[in-house]
Design an enzyme around this catalytic site. Structure first.
Site, PDB file in Angstrom:
ATOM      1  N   VAL A   1       8.082   7.000  16.749  1.00 24.77           N
ATOM      2  CA  VAL A   1       7.817   7.690  15.479  1.00 24.77           C
ATOM      3  C   VAL A   1       6.565   8.562  15.563  1.00 24.77           C
ATOM      4  O   VAL A   1       6.568   9.710  15.132  1.00 24.77           O
ATOM      5  CB  VAL A   1       7.726   6.670  14.314  1.00 24.77           C
ATOM      6  CG1 VAL A   1       7.384   7.380  12.998  1.00 24.77           C
ATOM      7  CG2 VAL A   1       9.038   5.893  14.174  1.00 24.77           C
TER       8      VAL A   1
ATOM      9  N   ASP B   1       4.674   0.590  12.036  1.00 26.29           N
ATOM     10  CA  ASP B   1       3.470  -0.074  11.508  1.00 26.29           C
ATOM     11  C   ASP B   1       3.341  -1.530  11.961  1.00 26.29           C
ATOM     12  O   ASP B   1       2.354  -2.192  11.628  1.00 26.29           O
ATOM     13  CB  ASP B   1       3.462  -0.007   9.966  1.00 26.29           C
ATOM     14  CG  ASP B   1       3.231   1.410   9.449  1.00 26.29           C
ATOM     15  OD1 ASP B   1       2.787   2.267  10.240  1.00 26.29           O
ATOM     16  OD2 ASP B   1       3.507   1.651   8.256  1.00 26.29           O
TER      17      ASP B   1
ATOM     18  N   ARG C   1       0.829  14.877  12.998  1.00 23.92           N
ATOM     19  CA  ARG C   1       1.323  14.695  11.634  1.00 23.92           C
ATOM     20  C   ARG C   1       1.354  15.980  10.799  1.00 23.92           C
ATOM     21  O   ARG C   1       0.687  16.093   9.775  1.00 23.92           O
ATOM     22  CB  ARG C   1       0.533  13.595  10.932  1.00 23.92           C
ATOM     23  CG  ARG C   1       0.638  12.282  11.651  1.00 23.92           C
ATOM     24  CD  ARG C   1      -0.149  11.177  11.003  1.00 23.92           C
ATOM     25  NE  ARG C   1       0.572  10.516   9.924  1.00 23.92           N
ATOM     26  CZ  ARG C   1       0.076   9.506   9.222  1.00 23.92           C
ATOM     27  NH1 ARG C   1      -1.129   9.080   9.478  1.00 23.92           N
ATOM     28  NH2 ARG C   1       0.782   8.942   8.271  1.00 23.92           N
TER      29      ARG C   1
ATOM     30  N   LYS D   1       0.846  -1.212   0.000  1.00 18.58           N
ATOM     31  CA  LYS D   1       0.000   0.000   0.000  1.00 18.58           C
ATOM     32  C   LYS D   1       0.878   1.258   0.000  1.00 18.58           C
ATOM     33  O   LYS D   1       0.670   2.162  -0.806  1.00 18.58           O
ATOM     34  CB  LYS D   1      -0.903   0.011   1.250  1.00 18.58           C
ATOM     35  CG  LYS D   1      -1.551   1.362   1.520  1.00 18.58           C
ATOM     36  CD  LYS D   1      -2.425   1.361   2.763  1.00 18.58           C
ATOM     37  CE  LYS D   1      -1.698   1.563   4.063  1.00 18.58           C
ATOM     38  NZ  LYS D   1      -1.450   2.964   4.465  1.00 18.58           N
ATOM     39  N   ASN D   2       1.842   1.295   0.912  1.00 18.63           N
ATOM     40  CA  ASN D   2       2.592   2.538   1.097  1.00 18.63           C
ATOM     41  C   ASN D   2       3.611   2.788  -0.012  1.00 18.63           C
ATOM     42  O   ASN D   2       4.142   3.898  -0.115  1.00 18.63           O
ATOM     43  CB  ASN D   2       3.268   2.552   2.476  1.00 18.63           C
ATOM     44  CG  ASN D   2       2.232   2.740   3.581  1.00 18.63           C
ATOM     45  OD1 ASN D   2       1.088   3.093   3.310  1.00 18.63           O
ATOM     46  ND2 ASN D   2       2.635   2.483   4.820  1.00 18.63           N
TER      47      ASN D   2
ATOM     48  N   CYS E   1      -4.437  13.048  12.704  1.00 19.81           N
ATOM     49  CA  CYS E   1      -5.236  11.836  12.604  1.00 19.81           C
ATOM     50  C   CYS E   1      -5.071  11.105  13.919  1.00 19.81           C
ATOM     51  O   CYS E   1      -4.355  11.567  14.799  1.00 19.81           O
ATOM     52  CB  CYS E   1      -4.820  10.989  11.415  1.00 19.81           C
ATOM     53  SG  CYS E   1      -3.212  10.252  11.606  1.00 19.81           S
TER      54      CYS E   1
ATOM     55  N   ARG F   1      -8.533  -0.214   4.663  1.00 17.17           N
ATOM     56  CA  ARG F   1      -7.599   0.717   4.028  1.00 17.17           C
ATOM     57  C   ARG F   1      -6.288   0.021   3.694  1.00 17.17           C
ATOM     58  O   ARG F   1      -5.556   0.489   2.831  1.00 17.17           O
ATOM     59  CB  ARG F   1      -7.285   1.887   4.973  1.00 17.17           C
ATOM     60  CG  ARG F   1      -8.470   2.756   5.249  1.00 17.17           C
ATOM     61  CD  ARG F   1      -8.075   3.925   6.097  1.00 17.17           C
ATOM     62  NE  ARG F   1      -7.057   4.723   5.434  1.00 17.17           N
ATOM     63  CZ  ARG F   1      -6.581   5.859   5.905  1.00 17.17           C
ATOM     64  NH1 ARG F   1      -7.038   6.341   7.037  1.00 17.17           N
ATOM     65  NH2 ARG F   1      -5.664   6.525   5.241  1.00 17.17           N
TER      66      ARG F   1
ATOM     67  N   ARG G   1      -4.149  10.947   4.242  1.00 14.99           N
ATOM     68  CA  ARG G   1      -3.082  11.924   4.368  1.00 14.99           C
ATOM     69  C   ARG G   1      -2.057  11.835   3.241  1.00 14.99           C
ATOM     70  O   ARG G   1      -1.445  12.836   2.877  1.00 14.99           O
ATOM     71  CB  ARG G   1      -2.359  11.700   5.691  1.00 14.99           C
ATOM     72  CG  ARG G   1      -3.167  12.082   6.902  1.00 14.99           C
ATOM     73  CD  ARG G   1      -2.273  11.953   8.101  1.00 14.99           C
ATOM     74  NE  ARG G   1      -0.984  12.510   7.790  1.00 14.99           N
ATOM     75  CZ  ARG G   1      -0.647  13.774   7.960  1.00 14.99           C
ATOM     76  NH1 ARG G   1      -1.497  14.598   8.494  1.00 14.99           N
ATOM     77  NH2 ARG G   1       0.559  14.205   7.624  1.00 14.99           N
TER      78      ARG G   1
HETATM   79  N1  EPU Z   1       6.501  14.562  10.716  1.00 12.18           N
HETATM   80  C1  EPU Z   1       6.642  15.907  11.046  1.00 12.18           C
HETATM   81  N2  EPU Z   1       6.696  16.830  10.044  1.00 12.18           N
HETATM   82  C2  EPU Z   1       6.610  16.478   8.729  1.00 12.18           C
HETATM   83  C3  EPU Z   1       6.459  15.107   8.396  1.00 12.18           C
HETATM   84  C4  EPU Z   1       6.404  14.176   9.405  1.00 12.18           C
HETATM   85  O1  EPU Z   1       6.729  16.245  12.221  1.00 12.18           O
HETATM   86  O2  EPU Z   1       6.660  17.380   7.873  1.00 12.18           O
HETATM   87  C5  EPU Z   1       6.408  13.570  11.793  1.00 12.18           C
HETATM   88  C6  EPU Z   1       5.011  12.930  11.814  1.00 12.18           C
HETATM   89  O3  EPU Z   1       4.106  13.706  12.547  1.00 12.18           O
HETATM   90  C7  EPU Z   1       5.301  11.588  12.458  1.00 12.18           C
HETATM   91  C8  EPU Z   1       6.706  11.255  11.961  1.00 12.18           C
HETATM   92  O4  EPU Z   1       7.280  12.485  11.524  1.00 12.18           O
HETATM   93  O5  EPU Z   1       5.310  11.701  13.856  1.00 12.18           O
HETATM   94  C9  EPU Z   1       6.737  10.245  10.839  1.00 12.18           C
HETATM   95  O6  EPU Z   1       6.054  10.727   9.713  1.00 12.18           O
HETATM   96  P1  EPU Z   1       6.412  10.323   8.220  1.00 12.18           P
HETATM   97  O7  EPU Z   1       6.312  11.551   7.385  1.00 12.18           O
HETATM   98  O8  EPU Z   1       7.676   9.547   8.176  1.00 12.18           O
HETATM   99  O9  EPU Z   1       5.217   9.345   7.874  1.00 12.18           O
HETATM  100  P2  EPU Z   1       4.154   9.462   6.735  1.00 12.18           P
HETATM  101  O10 EPU Z   1       4.838   9.673   5.428  1.00 12.18           O
HETATM  102  O11 EPU Z   1       3.067  10.391   7.137  1.00 12.18           O
HETATM  103  C10 EPU Z   1       4.297   6.884   6.198  1.00 12.18           C
HETATM  104  C11 EPU Z   1       3.318   5.754   6.097  1.00 12.18           C
HETATM  105  C12 EPU Z   1       2.814   5.400   7.477  1.00 12.18           C
HETATM  106  C13 EPU Z   1       4.021   4.996   8.334  1.00 12.18           C
HETATM  107  C14 EPU Z   1       5.049   6.134   8.361  1.00 12.18           C
HETATM  108  C15 EPU Z   1       6.308   5.792   9.118  1.00 12.18           C
HETATM  109  C16 EPU Z   1       2.336   6.079   3.929  1.00 12.18           C
HETATM  110  C17 EPU Z   1       1.141   6.414   3.117  1.00 12.18           C
HETATM  111  N3  EPU Z   1       2.208   6.151   5.246  1.00 12.18           N
HETATM  112  O12 EPU Z   1       3.572   7.984   6.762  1.00 12.18           O
HETATM  113  O13 EPU Z   1       1.940   4.282   7.325  1.00 12.18           O
HETATM  114  O14 EPU Z   1       3.596   4.704   9.641  1.00 12.18           O
HETATM  115  O15 EPU Z   1       5.407   6.491   7.009  1.00 12.18           O
HETATM  116  O16 EPU Z   1       6.926   4.685   8.577  1.00 12.18           O
HETATM  117  O17 EPU Z   1       3.364   5.718   3.374  1.00 12.18           O
HETATM  118  C18 EPU Z   1       0.179   2.856   7.889  1.00 12.18           C
HETATM  119  O18 EPU Z   1       0.380   2.253   6.813  1.00 12.18           O
HETATM  120  O19 EPU Z   1      -0.593   2.400   8.781  1.00 12.18           O
HETATM  121  C19 EPU Z   1       0.837   4.128   8.134  1.00 12.18           C
HETATM  122  C20 EPU Z   1       0.437   4.994   9.056  1.00 12.18           C
END
Ligand code: EPU
Length: 419
Positions: free
Chosen positions: A328, A306, A121, A22-23, A116, A398, A92
């Site tokens: 995280v 995850d 986030r 998915k990701n 969320c 999802r 998101r």
């Molecule tokens: N963060 C910030 N500022 C930013 C971006 C992120 O503070 O500008 C913080 C977030 O709030 C969070 C942490 O950094 O606390 C990690 O966020 P990251 O940006 O790495 O995650 P993401 O891109 O929003 C993806 C996956 C998530 C997975 C995380 C970490 C997708 C669509 N989602 O999210 O997947 O947990 O990376 O590996 O790729 C899931 O599949 O259940 C899921 C939540």
């Protein structure tokens, strides 16, 4: 709303085939915005979030044809530069359209995704990266407006304060079309980033260093079409690995990438759970008992956030005490209260959960708060005595393709109902 009812106690035996990630599939589908040429994406899982991203691409002007084995994305109407609240609110990952649309149109406006269940986030790192490329940012009425001053973006070296997955994807995609050499330092190293970089390179991008903390991107004038196969979903595979252990079963998990699951395989070995790897198959068999093993989530190649909830469910059945730390996300313990309803002994303090293993969980009515919390509750229900009813299953839809079918095929008693 759908719910799942599980009669626990059946040891899962047989073979589970893992779906596409998915990701990885989400940003890869979004990357098709970087070209007008036709793109074919294979191994795309059939999930709610994929439907959402397809709706978003169609809204933005693409034509999308979903066949059984692949998704074809072609040019439709001229690309729009605006993604509305209605679509971003559902998922998101929609914010990752910022990078490709900024690169192509030099202007993009996207609804701010908001927080969320698992945390606030914010997208500050994404936006600081765009600023480093010379973009101006305005926040207005819940929307973020990013535009290139005088229609010019420039390459830059940008150090990410945290190796955010989404920010790395956004900035890497934008940089493919920005003239000059961009360097992203402290970039995310997740396999999903490498898969996206592989697809972009196959489209004519010049990215090196994917899978390391330093990405170098030489901008090119244009990207072309591609035929790309998405990698296997490491989190889905990990969830079934834990299911085999918790139910005392024996599962062959096929079509997966064991090399993406090193940290979970290590923890399972330490817990005394037999795990064998052969090519693209992981074989997990019944442990005599599960030893307690601490886990601390971290960016890849650390233990994935995850899989934190699933590991906690597993430790709830260990023969000792384990501490699980979530590093995280700030609020990813919502499964704790639900696992406690099933008899689990867990105490939390800040971002740490102390889990005292017990002999058996008991079935209960529980509620899903987010995708991976839902996975943990399914695992607990499969291992528990009696009936577990899991409400708000839409979170699970999802991220887990044909969950009940895959579990039923290996002996689980699980049915879906509607309330
Ligand atoms: N963060 C910030 N500022 C930013 C971006 C992120 O503070 O500008 C913080 C977030 O709030 C969070 C942490 O950094 O606390 C990690 O966020 P990251 O940006 O790495 O995650 P993401 O891109 O929003 C993806 C996956 C998530 C997975 C995380 C970490 C997708 C669509 N989602 O999210 O997947 O947990 O990376 O590996 O790729 C899931 O599949 O259940 C899921 C939540």
């Amino acid at each position: 709303m759908d719910f799942l009812t599980i009669e626990g106690g059946a040891a899962l035996r047989g073979t589970v085939r893992i779906s596409g990630s998915k990701n990885a599939a989400l940003p890869i589908l979004i990357a098709t915005l970087l070209t007008d040429d036709p793109c074919i994406v294979r191994n795309v899982p059939d999930l709610r979030d994929i439907e959402t991203v397809i709706a978003l691409l169609v809204f933005l002007g693409k034509k999308v044809d979903r066949q059984r084995d692949y998704v074809e994305v072609t040019a439709g109407t001229p690309l729009l530069a605006e993604a509305p609240y209605e679509l971003v609110r559902k998922m998101r990952a929609s914010v990752v359209v910022l990078g490709p649309l900024l690169a192509r149109l030099h202007h993009v406006k996207v609804s701010l995704p908001g927080g969320c269940a698992i945390g606030g986030r914010p997208i500050d790192i994404h936006l600081d990266g765009f600023k480093a490329f010379g973009a101006e940012i305005q926040l207005d009425q819940g929307y973020v407006d990013v535009h290139a001053r005088d229609h010019e973006l420039h390459a830059a070296t940008f150090r990410m304060p945290f190796a955010s997955v989404g920010a790395t994807e956004n900035l890497m995609m934008a940089a493919t079309l920005i003239p000059g050499k961009t360097m992203l330092l402290n970039a995310a190293m997740e396999p999903e980033i490498t898969d996206l970089a592989d697809m972009l390179n196959a489209m004519g991008a010049r990215i090196t260093g994917a899978g390391s903390a330093t990405l170098t991107i030489e901008g090119v004038a244009k990207l072309h079409g591609v035929d790309h196969q998405v990698i296997a979903d490491r989190i889905e595979a990990g969830t079934y690995m834990v299911a085999a252990a918790m139910t005392g079963g024996d599962l062959k998990i096929e079509n997966c990438r064991p090399d993406h699951l090193g940290s979970l395989i290590d923890k399972m070995h330490q817990a005394g759970i037999p795990v064998d790897v052969s090519g693209q198959t992981i074989h997990v068999s019944a442990p005599q008992s599960i030893s307690p093993v601490d886990a601390e989530t971290a960016v890849y190649p650390g233990f994935p956030t995850d899989l934190q909830a699933q590991w906690m469910a597993c430790m709830a059945l260990s023969n000792g005490q384990a501490t699980i730390k979530e590093q995280v996300f700030e609020n990813r313990f919502m499964h704790v209260a639900e696992l406690q309803r099933m008899g689990a002994r867990i105490q939390t303090k800040g971002n740490a959960a102390m889990v005292e293993g017990i002999k058996g969980l008991s079935g209960a009515d529980v509620m899903v708060s987010d995708l991976r919390a839902g996975a943990a509750l399914v695992l607990a229900g499969l291992a528990a005595r009696g009936t577990t009813t899991i409400h708000r299953v839409y979170h699970l839809d999802r991220g887990y393709e044909t969950l009940e079918q895959k579990l039923s095929a290996v002996g689980a008693h699980i049915i879906r109902g509607q309330e």
